[in-house]
Design an enzyme around this catalytic site. Sequence first.
Site, mmCIF file in Angstrom:
data_model
loop_
_atom_site.group_PDB
_atom_site.id
_atom_site.type_symbol
_atom_site.label_atom_id
_atom_site.label_comp_id
_atom_site.label_asym_id
_atom_site.label_seq_id
_atom_site.Cartn_x
_atom_site.Cartn_y
_atom_site.Cartn_z
ATOM 1 N N GLU A 120 -1.183 10.908 7.432
ATOM 2 C CA GLU A 120 -0.079 10.122 8.003
ATOM 3 C C GLU A 120 -0.033 10.329 9.515
ATOM 4 O O GLU A 120 -0.192 11.450 9.996
ATOM 5 C CB GLU A 120 1.231 10.601 7.370
ATOM 6 C CG GLU A 120 2.291 9.556 7.268
ATOM 7 C CD GLU A 120 1.925 8.464 6.260
ATOM 8 O OE1 GLU A 120 1.408 7.418 6.684
ATOM 9 O OE2 GLU A 120 2.154 8.673 5.063
ATOM 10 N N HIS A 121 0.170 9.229 10.232
ATOM 11 C CA HIS A 121 0.177 9.251 11.697
ATOM 12 C C HIS A 121 -1.143 9.786 12.246
ATOM 13 O O HIS A 121 -1.162 10.576 13.199
ATOM 14 C CB HIS A 121 1.384 10.046 12.233
ATOM 15 C CG HIS A 121 2.675 9.292 12.099
ATOM 16 N ND1 HIS A 121 3.037 8.291 12.966
ATOM 17 C CD2 HIS A 121 3.654 9.358 11.165
ATOM 18 C CE1 HIS A 121 4.218 7.792 12.590
ATOM 19 N NE2 HIS A 121 4.610 8.418 11.495
ATOM 20 N N ASP A 142 -2.412 0.145 7.321
ATOM 21 C CA ASP A 142 -1.746 -0.643 6.283
ATOM 22 C C ASP A 142 -2.576 -1.876 5.940
ATOM 23 O O ASP A 142 -2.854 -2.171 4.778
ATOM 24 C CB ASP A 142 -0.358 -1.087 6.748
ATOM 25 C CG ASP A 142 0.485 0.081 7.226
ATOM 26 O OD1 ASP A 142 0.161 1.224 6.883
ATOM 27 O OD2 ASP A 142 1.465 -0.164 7.955
ATOM 28 N N GLY A 147 8.526 1.251 3.280
ATOM 29 C CA GLY A 147 7.368 2.100 3.569
ATOM 30 C C GLY A 147 6.187 1.786 2.679
ATOM 31 O O GLY A 147 5.228 2.555 2.627
ATOM 32 N N GLY A 200 10.770 -3.182 3.586
ATOM 33 C CA GLY A 200 11.125 -2.184 4.597
ATOM 34 C C GLY A 200 11.254 -0.775 4.051
ATOM 35 O O GLY A 200 11.971 0.052 4.608
ATOM 36 N N ARG A 206 0.842 -1.195 0.000
ATOM 37 C CA ARG A 206 0.000 0.000 0.000
ATOM 38 C C ARG A 206 0.872 1.238 0.000
ATOM 39 O O ARG A 206 2.007 1.226 0.472
ATOM 40 C CB ARG A 206 -0.971 0.036 1.174
ATOM 41 C CG ARG A 206 -0.347 0.288 2.546
ATOM 42 C CD ARG A 206 -0.346 1.772 2.928
ATOM 43 N NE ARG A 206 0.379 2.034 4.167
ATOM 44 C CZ ARG A 206 1.680 2.278 4.232
ATOM 45 N NH1 ARG A 206 2.435 2.284 3.151
ATOM 46 N NH2 ARG A 206 2.260 2.520 5.392
ATOM 47 N N SER A 224 4.617 -1.145 3.045
ATOM 48 C CA SER A 224 3.917 -2.177 3.832
ATOM 49 C C SER A 224 4.164 -3.599 3.344
ATOM 50 O O SER A 224 3.234 -4.392 3.194
ATOM 51 C CB SER A 224 2.412 -1.900 3.868
ATOM 52 O OG SER A 224 2.162 -0.819 4.700
HETATM 53 C C1 GLA Z 1 2.920 2.714 9.820
HETATM 54 C C2 GLA Z 1 1.817 2.063 10.644
HETATM 55 C C3 GLA Z 1 0.452 2.633 10.291
HETATM 56 C C4 GLA Z 1 0.454 4.162 10.330
HETATM 57 C C5 GLA Z 1 1.654 4.719 9.576
HETATM 58 C C6 GLA Z 1 1.797 6.210 9.745
HETATM 59 O O1 GLA Z 1 2.778 2.396 8.473
HETATM 60 O O2 GLA Z 1 1.815 0.667 10.456
HETATM 61 O O3 GLA Z 1 -0.530 2.103 11.147
HETATM 62 O O4 GLA Z 1 0.394 4.626 11.642
HETATM 63 O O5 GLA Z 1 2.876 4.128 9.989
HETATM 64 O O6 GLA Z 1 0.741 6.867 9.153
#
Ligand code: GLA
Length: 337
Positions: A19-20, A149, A105, A103, A13, A107
């Site tokens: 984000e966050h 994710d 970003g 790794g 994904r 997922s």
């Molecule tokens: C990671 C986490 C998600 C989300 C993002 C930040 O990917 O697994 O749950 O919190 O960071 O948006």
Amino acid sequence: MSTAPSAVRAGGRVNLIGEHTDYTGGLAVPMAIDQGTTVRVHERGDLVHLTSDHDPRPAVVRLDVTDASTVEPPWARYVAGVVAELRPAVGITGTVTSDLPIGAGLSSSASLEIAVATALGFDGSPLALAQLCQRAEQRAAGVPCGLMDQLAIACGTAGAALLLDCTSLTVQPLPLPVSLTVVAVHSGQSRRLVGSEYARRRAECAAAEELVGPLRSASREDVERLTDPLLRRRARHVVTENARVRDFVAALLQGDVAAAGHLVDQSHRSLRDDFAVSTPTVDELVERLRAVPGVRGARMTGAGFGGMVIGVCDAGVPLPAWLSGATLRAATGVTRP
Ligand code: GLA
């Protein structure tokens, strides 16, 4: 448990914005992508035994595994986390192949979890699949990740981004306008400290919520009343990011790539300055990408501390050679080829 499929593919994904925000019940707009993980099942048995095209060491996991976080090799922890959550009566022997950068970003771990759970015969709603795999990830990595994710992958829809509401746990597909393309490039920086800093950000958000209530419903004024400057910055990111998600959805619905890009730029500044999850290397790449004609907005994506940068671009504008192959397509999250 249903009749388990003999092959499963789960995408990765990419998060476009929001984000966050997931672990405070916020909003996000990720999409499942066509790069992903395939699990092929050769036979069933009383163990889970999977080989990987990324590691010569197989994952060999007993069906009664409890502590997933100590399993070796490390990639097998995600398999073990799924087994510990799903408790399948029958194991599988098979192979894992992946064309996702590991790794980075995108997922790769959530993609592996969803593929393994489905191959093991998980039989429930996409939401329940995502929640099971979120718990698996938390067990495996010891990181208190949110649901974004796994939910993005479990609900992935071809040609659409997804508006996730992490309070109501609802997912709304948002068809991507034909005028918009998404590119993703790796900063080359492997994500360091992501586990410990992630947990710290989550705790900071919880501390802010003790003072102002749920960030999902807090206003800018509530946030500005926080006297601790660090908690104020963290909370400000979350509250403004949720607002940006709403505006981004409106921009997508209108096919307004310039407005969507502007919000993506603002998201990056907020993640860099208020949430402090970017790095100088990532910031430089964001600037470089932003300077490309046709790129209307750029930002870090995912948890941060390295990894990928995305750009929101006008479709049809020729991209420079260094961005060849960087275009991502929104794809079905889970397929049984
Ligand atoms: C990671 C986490 C998600 C989300 C993002 C930040 O990917 O697994 O749950 O919190 O960071 O948006």
